[in-house]
Write an enzyme that holds these catalytic residues in place. Structure first.
Site, PDB file in Angstrom:
ATOM      1  N   THR A 139       0.825  -1.201   0.000  1.00 17.86           N
ATOM      2  CA  THR A 139       0.000   0.000   0.000  1.00 17.86           C
ATOM      3  C   THR A 139       0.862   1.255   0.000  1.00 17.86           C
ATOM      4  O   THR A 139       2.074   1.219   0.185  1.00 17.86           O
ATOM      5  CB  THR A 139      -0.925   0.033   1.224  1.00 17.86           C
ATOM      6  OG1 THR A 139      -0.164   0.331   2.403  1.00 17.86           O
ATOM      7  CG2 THR A 139      -1.654  -1.290   1.395  1.00 17.86           C
ATOM      8  N   CYS A 140       0.205   2.399  -0.161  1.00 16.93           N
ATOM      9  CA  CYS A 140       0.919   3.677  -0.194  1.00 16.93           C
ATOM     10  C   CYS A 140       1.112   4.260   1.198  1.00 16.93           C
ATOM     11  O   CYS A 140       1.608   5.383   1.342  1.00 16.93           O
ATOM     12  CB  CYS A 140       0.175   4.678  -1.072  1.00 16.93           C
ATOM     13  SG  CYS A 140      -1.450   5.150  -0.432  1.00 16.93           S
ATOM     14  N   ASP A 141       0.728   3.520   2.244  1.00 20.06           N
ATOM     15  CA  ASP A 141       0.856   3.987   3.620  1.00 20.06           C
ATOM     16  C   ASP A 141       2.237   3.617   4.162  1.00 20.06           C
ATOM     17  O   ASP A 141       2.627   2.452   4.151  1.00 20.06           O
ATOM     18  CB  ASP A 141      -0.238   3.348   4.484  1.00 20.06           C
ATOM     19  CG  ASP A 141      -0.407   4.042   5.811  1.00 20.06           C
ATOM     20  OD1 ASP A 141       0.610   4.235   6.506  1.00 20.06           O
ATOM     21  OD2 ASP A 141      -1.545   4.384   6.166  1.00 20.06           O
TER      22      ASP A 141
END
Length: 379
Positions: A314-316
């Site tokens: 994910t982009c987290d």
């Protein structure tokens, strides 16, 4: 091992049912006379539940939906412990109607619900455990002291319920066998207080917390039993003992197969981005501050090694599994990374955050995980 783009549609969690069976037998043997109730929250896959039921394991639940899953595999609700100290009234009613007769509590409010939704049921009070940090800290939300517990048990009797036992939980992945010592002393103190009011316990619930073997040293089960047995022997009178293990039964049976979707070097550190991360299968990485160390290997198997930070898709930025993991120095996109001891608290926590897939579960038996490509999918 070079692989073309077009990876598997999802990461895969392979569960070795033979290892689940071996873990159950080891625990049942290592805790003689203690009834084992699997805490199904950590992995409620139907094949795992069916296997443990066939082996004679009992179960612990926190909701009516979990009970439904047990009934589906033939488990007897009368042998199920409803151990969530705070339950929706509708769940209590459904469980009681299905045959559950033993419920946890730690407040007057819960007694009010139980008296209406489960009249005449047996109840056991949750004691607060002495705070010793476990590998996966989980205590502090539930439990009361001895004096409050005694008052609650008398209140239960006054509401027509049967005050039958006491429970505690030392925390998940507890690596200190002496952690059971203080809670068992508290149980003894409670028993003395209640005996003066002509209330006698029938059961002590030792909770879970028994560890799985991740990276690092783990005490032997004999060390845990030495502390627990001594504590049980010191109680003012004999009571039945139960426990509620979760990860100790299923963690070591699971191998999580992930695919490398990209590698990068940032600030002198090498990163391997996998198709599985904290949000879609490895939430315990966040819960433990990345301290839970899964044994890791990779499909390339090169003799030259390097250290990588393993992170999710994910982009987290929080979506990172472990730091400084030794893997093949030439690891690249398309290679596979294998995380062992991944059978507990993986798929149950997983979400499709950012649209990424959760692991597919495949159960195998009678074969090694490494050669199980032809095994049938379960569920």
């Amino acid at each position: 091992m070079d692989r073309p783009y077009g990876f598997p549609p999802a990461p895969e969690l392979v569960i070795d049912l033979d290892k689940v069976a071996a873990s159950y037998r080891a625990l049942a043997t290592g805790l003689p006379g203690v009834n084992v109730h699997f805490a199904m929250k950590c992995n409620p896959h139907p094949e795992i539940l069916a296997l443990l039921h066939a082996l004679g394991c009992r179960f612990e639940i926190a909701s009516a939906a979990e009970l439904d899953a047990l009934v589906a595999v033939g488990a007897d609700p009368a042998l199920v412990l409803s151990s969530n100290p705070v339950k929706p009234a509708a769940h209590i009613a459904r469980q009681f109607a299905a045959g559950v007769r033993c419920f946890a509590f730690d407040s007057e409010s819960e007694l009010d619900k139980l008296a209406v939704a489960a009249p005449g049921a047996a109840v056991f009070v949750r004691l607060a455990a002495h705070q010793i940090r476990s590998g996966v800290p989980s205590e502090g939300k539930f439990g009361v002291g001895v004096d409050a517990a005694a008052a609650l048990m008398l209140a239960a009797r006054g509401r027509g319920l049967v005050p039958c036992g006491a429970a505690f939980h030392v925390g998940s992945q507890m690596l200190l066998p002496h952690a059971w010592r203080a809670p068992l002393r508290a149980v003894g103190a409670l028993m003395y207080k209640l005996a003066a009011e002509d209330v006698f316990l029938q059961m002590v619930n030792l909770g879970g917390g028994f560890p799985a073997r991740y990276a690092g040293k783990t005490p032997t089960l004999a060390e845990y039993w030495a502390t627990i047995d001594a504590g049980l022997q010191d109680l003012p009178y004999r009571v039945a003992a139960v426990c509620e293990p979760g990860r100790a039964l299923v963690a070591e049976a699971g191998r999580l197969r992930a695919t490398v979707i990209g590698t990068a070097e940032r600030g002198g550190r090498r990163w391997a981005h996998l198709d599985v991360g904290a949000f879609n299968g490895l939430m315990e990485s966040l819960e433990t501050g990345n301290q839970l160390r899964f044994p890791v290997s990779d499909s390339r198997g090169s003799a030259t090694r390097d250290r990588f930070h393993l992170t999710g898709p994910t982009c987290d930025s929080q979506d990172t599994i472990m730091f400084d993991v030794e893997l093949s120095a030439d690891l690249r996109t398309g290679d596979e990374v294998y995380l062992e001891c991944a059978g507990a608290y993986t798929t149950v926590y997983a979400s499709r955050f950012n649209g990424f897939d959760v692991p597919v579960v495949r159960c195998v038996t009678g074969v090694a995980i490494e050669t199980s490509d032809d095994a049938a999918y379960c569920g």
